[in-house]
Design a protein around this motif. Structure first.
Motif, PDB file in Angstrom:
ATOM      1  N   ASP A 157     -15.671  -4.950   4.366  1.00 47.31           N
ATOM      2  CA  ASP A 157     -15.880  -5.768   5.561  1.00 47.31           C
ATOM      3  C   ASP A 157     -14.661  -5.842   6.481  1.00 47.31           C
ATOM      4  O   ASP A 157     -14.300  -6.912   6.952  1.00 47.31           O
ATOM      5  N   ILE A 158     -14.057  -4.697   6.741  1.00 42.52           N
ATOM      6  CA  ILE A 158     -12.951  -4.641   7.698  1.00 42.52           C
ATOM      7  C   ILE A 158     -13.498  -4.036   8.991  1.00 42.52           C
ATOM      8  O   ILE A 158     -14.217  -3.033   8.963  1.00 42.52           O
ATOM      9  N   ASN A 165     -14.547   2.049   3.742  1.00 41.85           N
ATOM     10  CA  ASN A 165     -14.890   0.686   4.132  1.00 41.85           C
ATOM     11  C   ASN A 165     -16.370   0.452   3.855  1.00 41.85           C
ATOM     12  O   ASN A 165     -17.206   1.243   4.271  1.00 41.85           O
ATOM     13  N   VAL A 166     -16.693  -0.624   3.161  1.00 51.27           N
ATOM     14  CA  VAL A 166     -18.074  -0.981   2.903  1.00 51.27           C
ATOM     15  C   VAL A 166     -18.357  -2.281   3.646  1.00 51.27           C
ATOM     16  O   VAL A 166     -17.694  -3.286   3.416  1.00 51.27           O
ATOM     17  N   SER A 167     -19.323  -2.219   4.556  1.00 51.09           N
ATOM     18  CA  SER A 167     -19.701  -3.402   5.324  1.00 51.09           C
ATOM     19  C   SER A 167     -21.218  -3.525   5.330  1.00 51.09           C
ATOM     20  O   SER A 167     -21.915  -2.691   4.753  1.00 51.09           O
ATOM     21  N   GLU A 168     -21.723  -4.546   6.000  1.00 55.25           N
ATOM     22  CA  GLU A 168     -23.174  -4.721   6.057  1.00 55.25           C
ATOM     23  C   GLU A 168     -23.859  -3.574   6.791  1.00 55.25           C
ATOM     24  O   GLU A 168     -25.039  -3.320   6.609  1.00 55.25           O
ATOM     25  N   LYS A 169     -23.106  -2.832   7.605  1.00 56.35           N
ATOM     26  CA  LYS A 169     -23.665  -1.678   8.312  1.00 56.35           C
ATOM     27  C   LYS A 169     -23.742  -0.456   7.402  1.00 56.35           C
ATOM     28  O   LYS A 169     -24.314   0.555   7.767  1.00 56.35           O
ATOM     29  N   GLY A 170     -23.106  -0.540   6.243  1.00 56.71           N
ATOM     30  CA  GLY A 170     -23.106   0.570   5.305  1.00 56.71           C
ATOM     31  C   GLY A 170     -21.696   1.074   5.060  1.00 56.71           C
ATOM     32  O   GLY A 170     -20.729   0.568   5.609  1.00 56.71           O
ATOM     33  N   VAL A 187       0.838  -1.201   0.000  1.00 56.93           N
ATOM     34  CA  VAL A 187       0.000   0.000   0.000  1.00 56.93           C
ATOM     35  C   VAL A 187       0.873   1.252   0.000  1.00 56.93           C
ATOM     36  O   VAL A 187       0.615   2.199  -0.754  1.00 56.93           O
ATOM     37  N   LEU A 188       1.912   1.266   0.814  1.00 60.90           N
ATOM     38  CA  LEU A 188       2.824   2.424   0.850  1.00 60.90           C
ATOM     39  C   LEU A 188       3.506   2.648  -0.499  1.00 60.90           C
ATOM     40  O   LEU A 188       3.743   3.789  -0.902  1.00 60.90           O
ATOM     41  N   ALA A 189       3.820   1.567  -1.197  1.00 61.79           N
ATOM     42  CA  ALA A 189       4.481   1.679  -2.499  1.00 61.79           C
ATOM     43  C   ALA A 189       3.575   2.366  -3.521  1.00 61.79           C
ATOM     44  O   ALA A 189       4.065   2.947  -4.487  1.00 61.79           O
ATOM     45  N   LYS A 190       2.261   2.313  -3.300  1.00 62.54           N
ATOM     46  CA  LYS A 190       1.313   2.917  -4.241  1.00 62.54           C
ATOM     47  C   LYS A 190       0.930   4.347  -3.850  1.00 62.54           C
ATOM     48  O   LYS A 190       0.050   4.940  -4.482  1.00 62.54           O
ATOM     49  N   ALA A 191       1.584   4.902  -2.848  1.00 57.77           N
ATOM     50  CA  ALA A 191       1.290   6.278  -2.429  1.00 57.77           C
ATOM     51  C   ALA A 191       1.595   7.246  -3.577  1.00 57.77           C
ATOM     52  O   ALA A 191       2.550   7.071  -4.329  1.00 57.77           O
ATOM     53  N   VAL A 192       0.746   8.259  -3.684  1.00 60.32           N
ATOM     54  CA  VAL A 192       0.885   9.262  -4.746  1.00 60.32           C
ATOM     55  C   VAL A 192       1.322  10.572  -4.103  1.00 60.32           C
ATOM     56  O   VAL A 192       0.774  10.982  -3.075  1.00 60.32           O
ATOM     57  N   ASP A 193       2.297  11.241  -4.710  1.00 60.64           N
ATOM     58  CA  ASP A 193       2.725  12.540  -4.200  1.00 60.64           C
ATOM     59  C   ASP A 193       1.717  13.610  -4.620  1.00 60.64           C
ATOM     60  O   ASP A 193       1.401  13.762  -5.803  1.00 60.64           O
ATOM     61  N   VAL A 194       1.222  14.324  -3.614  1.00 58.64           N
ATOM     62  CA  VAL A 194       0.342  15.473  -3.857  1.00 58.64           C
ATOM     63  C   VAL A 194       1.012  16.640  -3.152  1.00 58.64           C
ATOM     64  O   VAL A 194       0.915  16.793  -1.934  1.00 58.64           O
ATOM     65  N   GLY A 195       1.719  17.425  -3.931  1.00 56.95           N
ATOM     66  CA  GLY A 195       2.505  18.499  -3.322  1.00 56.95           C
ATOM     67  C   GLY A 195       3.504  17.899  -2.340  1.00 56.95           C
ATOM     68  O   GLY A 195       4.190  16.931  -2.654  1.00 56.95           O
ATOM     69  N   PRO A 196       3.538  18.409  -1.122  1.00 56.89           N
ATOM     70  CA  PRO A 196       4.525  17.937  -0.150  1.00 56.89           C
ATOM     71  C   PRO A 196       4.099  16.672   0.624  1.00 56.89           C
ATOM     72  O   PRO A 196       4.853  16.192   1.459  1.00 56.89           O
ATOM     73  N   VAL A 197       2.918  16.136   0.339  1.00 56.80           N
ATOM     74  CA  VAL A 197       2.460  14.963   1.099  1.00 56.80           C
ATOM     75  C   VAL A 197       2.301  13.741   0.207  1.00 56.80           C
ATOM     76  O   VAL A 197       2.190  13.850  -1.014  1.00 56.80           O
ATOM     77  N   LYS A 198       2.291  12.590   0.868  1.00 54.54           N
ATOM     78  CA  LYS A 198       2.010  11.328   0.183  1.00 54.54           C
ATOM     79  C   LYS A 198       0.557  10.981   0.459  1.00 54.54           C
ATOM     80  O   LYS A 198       0.119  10.962   1.605  1.00 54.54           O
ATOM     81  N   LEU A 199      -0.175  10.695  -0.586  1.00 61.67           N
ATOM     82  CA  LEU A 199      -1.590  10.371  -0.478  1.00 61.67           C
ATOM     83  C   LEU A 199      -1.801   8.881  -0.704  1.00 61.67           C
ATOM     84  O   LEU A 199      -1.341   8.321  -1.695  1.00 61.67           O
ATOM     85  N   ILE A 200      -2.500   8.278   0.228  1.00 61.28           N
ATOM     86  CA  ILE A 200      -2.923   6.885   0.083  1.00 61.28           C
ATOM     87  C   ILE A 200      -4.445   6.890   0.171  1.00 61.28           C
ATOM     88  O   ILE A 200      -5.014   7.314   1.178  1.00 61.28           O
ATOM     89  N   SER A 201      -5.076   6.434  -0.888  1.00 56.89           N
ATOM     90  CA  SER A 201      -6.533   6.382  -0.936  1.00 56.89           C
ATOM     91  C   SER A 201      -6.932   4.979  -1.357  1.00 56.89           C
ATOM     92  O   SER A 201      -6.468   4.476  -2.376  1.00 56.89           O
ATOM     93  N   MET A 202      -7.768   4.341  -0.536  1.00 56.38           N
ATOM     94  CA  MET A 202      -8.183   2.983  -0.884  1.00 56.38           C
ATOM     95  C   MET A 202      -9.519   2.635  -0.248  1.00 56.38           C
ATOM     96  O   MET A 202      -9.859   3.143   0.817  1.00 56.38           O
ATOM     97  N   ALA A 203     -10.257   1.792  -0.940  1.00 52.42           N
ATOM     98  CA  ALA A 203     -11.525   1.273  -0.426  1.00 52.42           C
ATOM     99  C   ALA A 203     -11.341  -0.209  -0.125  1.00 52.42           C
ATOM    100  O   ALA A 203     -10.684  -0.928  -0.871  1.00 52.42           O
ATOM    101  N   ASP A 250     -25.136   5.238   0.959  1.00 52.87           N
ATOM    102  CA  ASP A 250     -24.999   4.846  -0.449  1.00 52.87           C
ATOM    103  C   ASP A 250     -23.582   4.353  -0.747  1.00 52.87           C
ATOM    104  O   ASP A 250     -22.708   5.118  -1.139  1.00 52.87           O
ATOM    105  N   ALA A 251     -23.389   3.047  -0.596  1.00 52.71           N
ATOM    106  CA  ALA A 251     -22.067   2.453  -0.816  1.00 52.71           C
ATOM    107  C   ALA A 251     -21.619   2.540  -2.269  1.00 52.71           C
ATOM    108  O   ALA A 251     -20.423   2.508  -2.555  1.00 52.71           O
ATOM    109  N   SER A 252     -22.560   2.688  -3.197  1.00 50.40           N
ATOM    110  CA  SER A 252     -22.195   2.751  -4.612  1.00 50.40           C
ATOM    111  C   SER A 252     -21.384   4.009  -4.943  1.00 50.40           C
ATOM    112  O   SER A 252     -20.753   4.083  -5.993  1.00 50.40           O
ATOM    113  N   GLN A 253     -21.390   4.990  -4.049  1.00 46.87           N
ATOM    114  CA  GLN A 253     -20.673   6.240  -4.284  1.00 46.87           C
ATOM    115  C   GLN A 253     -19.298   6.288  -3.602  1.00 46.87           C
ATOM    116  O   GLN A 253     -18.692   7.354  -3.514  1.00 46.87           O
TER     117      GLN A 253
END
Length: 193
Positions: A96-97, A122-127, A77-93, A173-176
Motif C-alpha cells: 500500500d505505497i 508493491n501490493v495494493s488494493e489495485k493489485g 534498506v541500503l545496509a541490506k544491499a547484496v553484492d551481485v557481481g559489480p552491482v548492489k542489489l536491493i530487492s523488497m516488497a 496475482d499478489a501471492s506470487q
C-alpha cells in the motif's frame, strides 16, 4: 424551492395508486408521500458522498504516511544491499505505497549509492505492481530493468516493460510477489554472469 411545485404537480398528474406495486406499502399510496421519500433518499445520497470523500482523504493520508515511513528507512534498506557481481542489489516488497512515493524512494536510493539495481514490489488494493530501477554504473555492468521485468511480471499474471534504467509492470496475482522478485534476481545474476 422552485422545483418542488412542478415536481409535486407532475407526480399528482401521473401517479395513480393502481400503478404502484403492492410491495410499496401504504406509505407510497399517495402523491404527497413520494416527495418526502425522495428528499430522504437525496439526503442519504449526499451523506454517502461526504463519507466517500472523507474515506478517500483518509486513505491518501495513510498512503502518504506509509511513504514517509519508507523514506525514513533509506539507510536501513541500503545496509541490506547484496553484492551481485559489480552491482548492489536491493530487492523488497512493500504494501500500500503510493506509486509516486515508491518512485521517489527508488530515486533517493539511487542517489545514495552507486552501481545499484532496485527491485521493488508493491501490493495494493489495485493489485500487485513492480518498479525496477538501475543507475548508470549498473547499466554499464550489464543490468537491464526492461529485461528483468518480463519474467517477474509473467509470474504476477501481468505484463510490463521499460528501458534499461527503469521498468514498470502490473499483475493480478499478489501471492506470487516473492517468486516474481526472486525471478528478477536470478535474471540479474545471469545477465551479470
Amino acid at each position: 424551492r422552485s422545483w418542488q411545485k412542478p415536481c409535486t404537480d407532475l407526480v399528482k398528474r401521473h401517479l395513480r395508486t393502481a400503478d404502484l406495486p403492492e410491495a410499496a406499502g401504504p406509505a407510497l399510496t399517495s402523491a404527497g408521500a413520494v416527495l418526502p421519500l425522495h428528499r430522504q433518499i437525496e439526503a442519504a445520497r449526499s451523506e454517502l458522498q461526504k463519507s466517500e470523500k472523507q474515506l478517500i482523504k483518509f486513505q491518501k493520508s495513510l498512503l502518504n504516511q506509509k511513504g514517509a515511513e519508507l523514506m525514513q528507512s533509506l539507510d536501513d534498506v541500503l545496509a541490506k544491499a547484496v553484492d551481485v557481481g559489480p552491482v548492489k542489489l536491493i530487492s523488497m516488497a512493500v504494501e500500500d505505497i503510493d506509486p509516486g512515493q515508491l518512485r521517489k524512494f527508488g530515486d533517493k536510493l539511487k542517489e545514495k549509492s552507486r552501481g545499484v539495481v532496485l527491485l521493488l514490489g508493491n501490493v495494493s488494493e489495485k493489485g500487485p505492481s513492480l518498479l525496477f530501477l538501475a543507475d548508470k554504473q549498473a547499466i554499464e555492468a550489464g543490468a537491464n530493468c526492461g529485461a528483468l521485468i518480463k519474467p517477474a511480471s509473467a509470474l504476477l499474471g501481468g505484463g510490463g516493460g521499460g528501458s534499461p534504467d527503469m521498468a514498470r509492470a502490473g499483475g493480478k496475482d499478489a501471492s506470487q510477489m516473492d517468486a516474481a522478485l526472486k525471478a528478477a534476481q536470478e535474471a540479474l545474476r545471469e545477465a551479470l554472469g
